[in-house]
Scaffold this motif. Structure first.
Motif, PDB file in Angstrom:
ATOM      1  N   ALA A  94      67.725  59.219  51.281  1.00  0.00           N
ATOM      2  CA  ALA A  94      67.135  59.485  49.947  1.00  0.00           C
ATOM      3  C   ALA A  94      66.426  60.898  50.255  1.00  0.00           C
ATOM      4  O   ALA A  94      66.730  61.797  49.368  1.00  0.00           O
ATOM      5  CB  ALA A  94      65.939  58.659  49.482  1.00  0.00           C
ATOM      6  N   LYS A  95      65.911  61.443  51.408  1.00  0.00           N
ATOM      7  CA  LYS A  95      65.343  62.668  51.735  1.00  0.00           C
ATOM      8  C   LYS A  95      66.659  63.919  51.752  1.00  0.00           C
ATOM      9  O   LYS A  95      66.556  64.920  51.168  1.00  0.00           O
ATOM     10  CB  LYS A  95      64.566  62.746  52.869  1.00  0.00           C
ATOM     11  N   MET A  96      67.781  63.406  52.439  1.00  0.00           N
ATOM     12  CA  MET A  96      68.995  64.226  52.424  1.00  0.00           C
ATOM     13  C   MET A  96      69.484  64.419  51.017  1.00  0.00           C
ATOM     14  O   MET A  96      69.940  65.530  50.721  1.00  0.00           O
ATOM     15  CB  MET A  96      70.106  63.682  53.337  1.00  0.00           C
ATOM     16  N   ARG A  97      69.600  63.445  50.152  1.00  0.00           N
ATOM     17  CA  ARG A  97      70.124  63.489  48.968  1.00  0.00           C
ATOM     18  C   ARG A  97      69.289  64.581  48.165  1.00  0.00           C
ATOM     19  O   ARG A  97      69.819  65.619  47.548  1.00  0.00           O
ATOM     20  CB  ARG A  97      70.205  62.452  48.018  1.00  0.00           C
ATOM     21  N   GLU A  98      67.898  64.552  48.301  1.00  0.00           N
ATOM     22  CA  GLU A  98      67.007  65.645  47.474  1.00  0.00           C
ATOM     23  C   GLU A  98      67.124  66.825  48.122  1.00  0.00           C
ATOM     24  O   GLU A  98      67.209  68.099  47.549  1.00  0.00           O
ATOM     25  CB  GLU A  98      65.549  65.048  47.838  1.00  0.00           C
ATOM     26  N   LEU A  99      67.222  67.043  49.595  1.00  0.00           N
ATOM     27  CA  LEU A  99      67.424  68.397  50.143  1.00  0.00           C
ATOM     28  C   LEU A  99      68.798  68.919  49.643  1.00  0.00           C
ATOM     29  O   LEU A  99      68.640  70.250  49.538  1.00  0.00           O
ATOM     30  CB  LEU A  99      67.523  67.904  51.663  1.00  0.00           C
ATOM     31  N   LEU A 100      69.394  68.217  49.368  1.00  0.00           N
ATOM     32  CA  LEU A 100      70.934  69.208  48.977  1.00  0.00           C
ATOM     33  C   LEU A 100      71.407  68.386  47.579  1.00  0.00           C
ATOM     34  O   LEU A 100      72.518  68.413  47.179  1.00  0.00           O
ATOM     35  CB  LEU A 100      72.123  68.541  50.026  1.00  0.00           C
ATOM     36  N   ARG A 101      70.575  68.143  46.720  1.00  0.00           N
ATOM     37  CA  ARG A 101      70.595  67.729  45.327  1.00  0.00           C
ATOM     38  C   ARG A 101      71.328  68.801  44.586  1.00  0.00           C
ATOM     39  O   ARG A 101      71.915  68.677  43.528  1.00  0.00           O
ATOM     40  CB  ARG A 101      69.277  67.621  44.496  1.00  0.00           C
ATOM     41  N   ASP A 102      71.286  70.258  44.990  1.00  0.00           N
ATOM     42  CA  ASP A 102      71.973  71.096  44.171  1.00  0.00           C
ATOM     43  C   ASP A 102      73.375  71.553  44.801  1.00  0.00           C
ATOM     44  O   ASP A 102      73.959  72.494  44.465  1.00  0.00           O
ATOM     45  CB  ASP A 102      71.041  72.589  44.335  1.00  0.00           C
ATOM     46  N   VAL A 103      73.926  70.786  45.840  1.00  0.00           N
ATOM     47  CA  VAL A 103      75.086  71.080  46.411  1.00  0.00           C
ATOM     48  C   VAL A 103      76.098  69.902  45.723  1.00  0.00           C
ATOM     49  O   VAL A 103      75.726  68.712  45.846  1.00  0.00           O
ATOM     50  CB  VAL A 103      74.899  70.908  47.876  1.00  0.00           C
ATOM     51  N   ASP A 104      77.263  70.256  45.449  1.00  0.00           N
ATOM     52  CA  ASP A 104      78.486  69.484  45.163  1.00  0.00           C
ATOM     53  C   ASP A 104      79.358  69.283  46.131  1.00  0.00           C
ATOM     54  O   ASP A 104      79.613  67.808  46.098  1.00  0.00           O
ATOM     55  CB  ASP A 104      79.230  70.252  43.995  1.00  0.00           C
ATOM     56  N   LEU A 105      79.562  69.689  47.431  1.00  0.00           N
ATOM     57  CA  LEU A 105      80.455  69.396  48.317  1.00  0.00           C
ATOM     58  C   LEU A 105      79.734  69.554  49.680  1.00  0.00           C
ATOM     59  O   LEU A 105      79.033  70.805  49.943  1.00  0.00           O
ATOM     60  CB  LEU A 105      81.543  70.207  48.303  1.00  0.00           C
ATOM     61  N   LYS A 106      79.849  68.388  50.546  1.00  0.00           N
ATOM     62  CA  LYS A 106      78.959  68.681  51.770  1.00  0.00           C
ATOM     63  C   LYS A 106      80.324  68.540  52.792  1.00  0.00           C
ATOM     64  O   LYS A 106      81.376  67.840  52.840  1.00  0.00           O
ATOM     65  CB  LYS A 106      78.367  67.264  52.223  1.00  0.00           C
ATOM     66  N   VAL A 107      80.264  69.639  53.960  1.00  0.00           N
ATOM     67  CA  VAL A 107      81.437  69.737  54.812  1.00  0.00           C
ATOM     68  C   VAL A 107      80.545  69.792  56.106  1.00  0.00           C
ATOM     69  O   VAL A 107      79.662  70.275  56.599  1.00  0.00           O
ATOM     70  CB  VAL A 107      81.846  71.082  54.657  1.00  0.00           C
ATOM     71  N   GLY A 108      81.253  68.802  56.896  1.00  0.00           N
ATOM     72  CA  GLY A 108      80.796  68.678  58.301  1.00  0.00           C
ATOM     73  C   GLY A 108      81.972  68.071  59.282  1.00  0.00           C
ATOM     74  O   GLY A 108      82.956  67.758  58.811  1.00  0.00           O
ATOM     75  N   ALA A 109      81.584  68.095  60.644  1.00  0.00           N
ATOM     76  CA  ALA A 109      82.410  67.819  61.471  1.00  0.00           C
ATOM     77  C   ALA A 109      82.747  65.854  61.435  1.00  0.00           C
ATOM     78  O   ALA A 109      83.629  65.583  61.429  1.00  0.00           O
ATOM     79  CB  ALA A 109      81.873  67.896  63.101  1.00  0.00           C
ATOM     80  N   ARG A 110      81.685  65.456  61.083  1.00  0.00           N
ATOM     81  CA  ARG A 110      81.833  63.950  60.731  1.00  0.00           C
ATOM     82  C   ARG A 110      80.581  63.566  59.876  1.00  0.00           C
ATOM     83  O   ARG A 110      79.544  64.202  59.892  1.00  0.00           O
ATOM     84  CB  ARG A 110      82.060  63.130  61.979  1.00  0.00           C
TER      85      ARG A 110
END
Length: 109
Positions: free
Chosen positions: A57-73
């Motif tokens: 829930a905290k991560m969704r809030e932290l990145l609420r303005d982001v449409d696409l998340k990019v990571g190694a995994r």
């Protein structure tokens, strides 16, 4: 469209090699009208060492303005974690330059 790319702990030129939610910070980009990605900010992740549903829930809030998340995994295999599959791209532990190139290829396809 806004994109968050997980950055390595000691090297801002590399994608964080572990799970997206454990990255210490994120490079936030905005896609411009001609498809170029413009760096807006480097955002710290105060929840990098947290675990469980509360973290999601905290991560969704932290990145609420982001449409696409990019990571190694992203999390455990078969787990949706904090973000739906459609909102994330796994690129592996590559350079930031390589991750940006892959996003550019993806958007032009």
């Amino acid at each position: 469209m806004r994109v968050a790319i997980a950055l390595a702990k000691d090297d801002a030129t590399r994608v964080y090699p572990g799970p997206f939610g454990h990255a210490p910070r994120y490079a936030i980009y905005e896609a411009g009208p001609s498809g170029e990605l413009v760096l807006l900010e480097i955002r710290e992740n105060p929840y990098a060492k947290a675990h469980g549903e509360e973290k999601h829930a905290k991560m969704r809030e932290l990145l609420r303005d982001v449409d696409l998340k990019v990571g190694a995994r992203f999390g455990h295999k078969g787990s949706l974690g904090a973000f739906p599959l459609a909102d994330r791209v796994e690129v592996g532990p590559v350079s930031l330059e390589e991750a940006l190139a892959r996003l550019k290829e993806r958007s032009s396809a």
